[in-house]
Design a protein around this motif. Structure first.
Motif, mmCIF file in Angstrom:
data_model
loop_
_atom_site.group_PDB
_atom_site.id
_atom_site.type_symbol
_atom_site.label_atom_id
_atom_site.label_comp_id
_atom_site.label_asym_id
_atom_site.label_seq_id
_atom_site.Cartn_x
_atom_site.Cartn_y
_atom_site.Cartn_z
ATOM 1 N N LYS B 113 45.742 36.080 48.991
ATOM 2 C CA LYS B 113 45.102 34.852 48.543
ATOM 3 C C LYS B 113 44.405 34.164 49.722
ATOM 4 O O LYS B 113 43.394 33.495 49.554
ATOM 5 C CB LYS B 113 46.198 33.942 47.971
ATOM 6 C CG LYS B 113 45.753 33.080 46.831
ATOM 7 C CD LYS B 113 46.962 32.385 46.192
ATOM 8 C CE LYS B 113 47.191 31.060 46.843
ATOM 9 N NZ LYS B 113 48.476 30.436 46.707
ATOM 10 N N GLY B 114 44.972 34.348 50.905
ATOM 11 C CA GLY B 114 44.418 33.720 52.097
ATOM 12 C C GLY B 114 42.973 34.108 52.378
ATOM 13 O O GLY B 114 42.203 33.317 52.906
ATOM 14 N N GLN B 115 42.589 35.325 51.999
ATOM 15 C CA GLN B 115 41.206 35.762 52.216
ATOM 16 C C GLN B 115 40.249 34.945 51.354
ATOM 17 O O GLN B 115 39.184 34.533 51.800
ATOM 18 C CB GLN B 115 41.062 37.253 51.897
ATOM 19 C CG GLN B 115 41.772 38.155 52.882
ATOM 20 C CD GLN B 115 41.067 38.201 54.232
ATOM 21 O OE1 GLN B 115 39.879 38.458 54.315
ATOM 22 N NE2 GLN B 115 41.807 37.912 55.286
ATOM 23 N N GLU B 117 40.902 31.960 50.112
ATOM 24 C CA GLU B 117 40.952 30.558 50.517
ATOM 25 C C GLU B 117 40.164 30.331 51.796
ATOM 26 O O GLU B 117 39.492 29.314 51.948
ATOM 27 C CB GLU B 117 42.409 30.116 50.683
ATOM 28 C CG GLU B 117 43.131 30.068 49.348
ATOM 29 C CD GLU B 117 44.561 29.584 49.458
ATOM 30 O OE1 GLU B 117 45.103 29.548 50.582
ATOM 31 O OE2 GLU B 117 45.138 29.247 48.407
ATOM 32 N N ALA B 118 40.237 31.301 52.717
ATOM 33 C CA ALA B 118 39.478 31.163 53.960
ATOM 34 C C ALA B 118 37.990 31.085 53.635
ATOM 35 O O ALA B 118 37.265 30.259 54.198
ATOM 36 C CB ALA B 118 39.770 32.331 54.893
ATOM 37 N N GLY B 119 37.524 31.932 52.725
ATOM 38 C CA GLY B 119 36.122 31.888 52.335
ATOM 39 C C GLY B 119 35.769 30.574 51.658
ATOM 40 O O GLY B 119 34.741 29.966 51.947
ATOM 41 N N GLN B 120 36.677 30.131 50.805
ATOM 42 C CA GLN B 120 36.420 28.905 50.048
ATOM 43 C C GLN B 120 36.304 27.687 50.968
ATOM 44 O O GLN B 120 35.374 26.890 50.812
ATOM 45 C CB GLN B 120 37.587 28.715 49.075
ATOM 46 C CG GLN B 120 37.263 27.838 47.891
ATOM 47 C CD GLN B 120 38.511 27.628 47.036
ATOM 48 O OE1 GLN B 120 39.386 28.488 46.939
ATOM 49 N NE2 GLN B 120 38.612 26.462 46.436
ATOM 50 N N VAL B 121 37.223 27.547 51.926
ATOM 51 C CA VAL B 121 37.125 26.369 52.792
ATOM 52 C C VAL B 121 35.929 26.461 53.736
ATOM 53 O O VAL B 121 35.534 25.472 54.335
ATOM 54 C CB VAL B 121 38.409 26.089 53.624
ATOM 55 C CG1 VAL B 121 39.569 25.743 52.724
ATOM 56 C CG2 VAL B 121 38.756 27.234 54.528
ATOM 57 N N LEU B 122 35.334 27.647 53.855
ATOM 58 C CA LEU B 122 34.112 27.763 54.650
ATOM 59 C C LEU B 122 32.880 27.518 53.781
ATOM 60 O O LEU B 122 31.756 27.803 54.178
ATOM 61 C CB LEU B 122 34.023 29.143 55.299
ATOM 62 C CG LEU B 122 35.029 29.392 56.429
ATOM 63 C CD1 LEU B 122 35.069 30.866 56.804
ATOM 64 C CD2 LEU B 122 34.685 28.551 57.658
ATOM 65 N N GLY B 123 33.107 27.021 52.580
ATOM 66 C CA GLY B 123 31.984 26.636 51.725
ATOM 67 C C GLY B 123 31.283 27.804 51.063
ATOM 68 O O GLY B 123 30.145 27.680 50.626
ATOM 69 N N MET B 124 31.956 28.953 50.971
ATOM 70 C CA MET B 124 31.310 30.082 50.304
ATOM 71 C C MET B 124 31.530 30.003 48.797
ATOM 72 O O MET B 124 32.557 29.517 48.338
ATOM 73 C CB MET B 124 31.877 31.403 50.856
ATOM 74 C CG MET B 124 31.520 31.614 52.320
ATOM 75 S SD MET B 124 32.420 32.960 53.117
ATOM 76 C CE MET B 124 31.715 34.357 52.292
ATOM 77 N N ILE B 133 33.466 39.342 51.295
ATOM 78 C CA ILE B 133 34.779 39.422 51.930
ATOM 79 C C ILE B 133 35.694 40.421 51.222
ATOM 80 O O ILE B 133 36.265 41.304 51.843
ATOM 81 C CB ILE B 133 35.472 38.035 51.953
ATOM 82 C CG1 ILE B 133 34.610 37.047 52.736
ATOM 83 C CG2 ILE B 133 36.862 38.137 52.578
ATOM 84 C CD1 ILE B 133 35.102 35.622 52.668
ATOM 85 N N ILE B 134 35.815 40.280 49.919
ATOM 86 C CA ILE B 134 36.847 41.018 49.195
ATOM 87 C C ILE B 134 36.457 42.484 48.966
ATOM 88 O O ILE B 134 37.231 43.401 49.237
ATOM 89 C CB ILE B 134 37.150 40.332 47.839
ATOM 90 C CG1 ILE B 134 37.477 38.850 48.051
ATOM 91 C CG2 ILE B 134 38.277 41.050 47.106
ATOM 92 C CD1 ILE B 134 38.669 38.576 48.932
ATOM 93 N N GLN B 137 37.067 45.290 51.482
ATOM 94 C CA GLN B 137 38.486 45.544 51.714
ATOM 95 C C GLN B 137 39.089 46.312 50.543
ATOM 96 O O GLN B 137 39.954 47.164 50.731
ATOM 97 C CB GLN B 137 39.234 44.225 51.906
ATOM 98 C CG GLN B 137 38.757 43.456 53.126
ATOM 99 C CD GLN B 137 39.542 42.170 53.318
ATOM 100 O OE1 GLN B 137 40.757 42.165 53.262
ATOM 101 N NE2 GLN B 137 38.840 41.069 53.535
#
Ligand SMILES: Nc1ncnc2c1ncn2[C@@H]1O[C@H](COP(=O)(O)OP(=O)(O)OP(=O)(O)O)[C@@H](O)[C@H]1O
Ligand SMILES: [Mg+2]
Lengths: 260, 214
Positions: B113-115, B117-124, B133-134, B137
């Motif tokens: 989930k962290g992947q 969320e990291a994208g989301q908080v970077l405004g993606m 991102i996903i 992987q």
């Protein structure tokens, strides 16, 4: 005017009320440390402010402008949430770097995607991308990774990964940068390098909220300390006030439990 | 009927085999992704519907599905709506898309989930998070099970002969009428070569994605 003002944030998970009305505000350039025992709601608060969870009640203001209103019945669009999100940066306990990208690419990915939305992107594409690249390199140099820009996360130590993630968050110029226990996934000998980076940012007037269990670090770097317990703010004051002369019994109890 | 004539007939059969294989792959790979989104949907009725569909398609033998797609519309409407070849391809695409969708789902759900969320908080945006991102992987994680499915597909194409498509096995079997059994065994050389190439291809992809660990 406060750069960030959080009013009466309430968050329930099912029947459990995890945040019971959190209020605090901070000025530009201020560093606030949030301490409190496990389960007191620190992470949940950060997640609500960064819109990874939706608060059930309350309001969030940035420079006086309301970016979240729990009373509002209108459903916010994903675009509005994104726009609000871009006010803040969040550094995770577990770094969450993107493994398929180099350190430099991790830092440039989001700014490059964001730049595509600029009106002048087509005309000045090359300059814009170069600028993003330069800025990212400068940020990585600032966290001491100038010679590891081409490394993949799996090739970096935990401390180095966390420094990349700090650079990544800084690349979007957040108005407030949040840290959720940035050192607790690291071996003790690596925490120092992260704390040094944060202290350096504090000296450069980056506005920060740091959730941490490192009390001495909080004392040194923070202008203010907030103590949370069971979803409420029990203390909010200077490090001396909160750590040396706590008003609340629970704070005293928490602090003395750390010394044993 | 010397060795070369027979090889030539088998190669003609192999052409059909290859066509079924290639068309199935090209169509089922993206369709599987769409089905996996359906089965992961937060809208429960859709996800149950899709999961039931996947259960049926994975539960009924592929051979039956081929027969059903070709004959049943004919029984009901009085005339077949799909040619023999299209029915086989349609049945294979649906069947393989369902298997692929489960592999995709496993891969997508294994990403932390962290992947996101990291994208989301970077405004993606959600789309950017998925494609930038996903997806990469996921591809890395599902490569081995996908290789398995793709190799199985090579051999499943032999089922096409239940509706009289002359793929390579049927081409060989035609010689049995003349008392020749060896062409049937000879086909395994072609299968082995086919699968050999695929194995090399997949290990090449695996090496390509080996530059990072997740
Ligand atoms: N997604 C969730 N669903 C249900 N309960 C949750 C969820 N996330 C957190 N909680 C609960 O909310 C409470 C506060 O959790 P939170 O993670 O905010 O605490 P914390 O102060 O960050 O603790 P720690 O110091 O251990 O990180 C805990 O009781 C936790 O079990
Ligand atoms: Mg926490």
């Amino acid at each position: 005017m406060s750069i960030l003002e959080v009013k009466n944030i309430v968050k329930n998970f099912g029947k459990i009320q995890v945040l019971k009305g959190i209020d605090f505000s901070m000025e530009k350039g201020e560093v606030v440390a949030i301490i409190g025992s496990s389960g007191s709601g620190k992470t949940t608060l950060l997640r609500c402010i960064n819109f990874l969870e939706e608060a059930d009640k309350g309001q969030i203001f940035v420079n006086g402008q309301c970016i979240y209103d729990g009373e509002s019945t209108e459903k916010r669009t994903p675009a509005q949430i994104r726009e609000a999100q871009l006010n803040f940066g969040l550094v995770f306990q577990s770094f969450n770097l993107f493994p398929q990208y180099t350190a430099l690419e991790n830092v440039t990915l989001a700014p490059k995607l964001l730049a595509k939305e600029r009106a002048d992107y087509k005309e000045n594409k090359k300059e814009i991308l170069d600028e993003i690249e330069e800025n990212a390199k400068a940020l990585l140099a600032r966290v001491g990774l100038e010679d590891r820009m081409g490394s993949y996360p799996c090739q970096l130590s935990g401390g180095q990964q966390q420094r990349v993630s700090i650079a990544r968050a800084l690349a979007l110029n957040p108005k407030v940068l949040f840290f959720d226990e940035p050192t607790s996934a690291l071996d003790p000998e690596l925490t120092g390098e992260i704390l040094r980076v944060i202290r350096d940012l504090a000296n450069k007037d980056v506005t920060m909220v740091i959730v941490t269990h490192e009390i001495e670090f909080a004392r040194n770097v923070a202008d203010r300390i907030i103590f949370m317990a069971d979803g409420v703010v029990l203390e909010d004051g200077t490090p001396e006030e909160v750590l040396d002369h706590p008003k609340n019994e629970k704070t005293q109890h928490f602090l003395s439990s750390l010394n044993h | 009927m010397n060795f070369w004539n027979i090889t030539l007939s088998l190669l003609e059969g192999l052409e059909k085999t290859c066509m079924i294989f290639a068309l199935t792959l090209v169509l089922a790979l993206p369709l599987g992704l769409i089905i996996s989104f359906g089965s992961m949907s937060k809208f429960k009725p859709l996800s149950y519907l899709v999961k039931t569909f996947v259960w049926i398609i994975r539960g009924v033998p592929l051979m039956l599905q081929v027969i059903i797609l070709f004959y049943v519309p004919g029984f009901i409407l009085g005339y077949p709506i799909l040619s023999r070849f299209s029915s086989v391809v349609a049945a294979f695409v649906i069947n393989y898309a369902c298997y692929f969708s489960e592999i995709y789902r496993g891969g997508i759900e294994s990403i932390s989930k962290g992947q996101y969320e990291a994208g989301q908080v970077l405004g993606m945006t959600k789309t950017q998070v998925f494609f930038k991102i996903i997806l990469m992987q996921v591809v890395k994680r599902i490569l081995a099970p996908m290789a398995n499915e793709v190799i199985t597909l090579v051999k499943d194409t032999a089922l096409a002969r239940v509706i009289m498509i002359v793929e390579i096995i049927q081409a060989a079997q035609n010689f049995a009428g003349y008392g020749l059994m060896w062409p049937l065994f000879y086909t395994s050389v072609f299968y082995l070569a086919f699968v050999g190439i695929l194995t090399l291809l997949f290990s090449y992809f695996e090496k390509k994605l080996d530059y990072y660990k997740s």
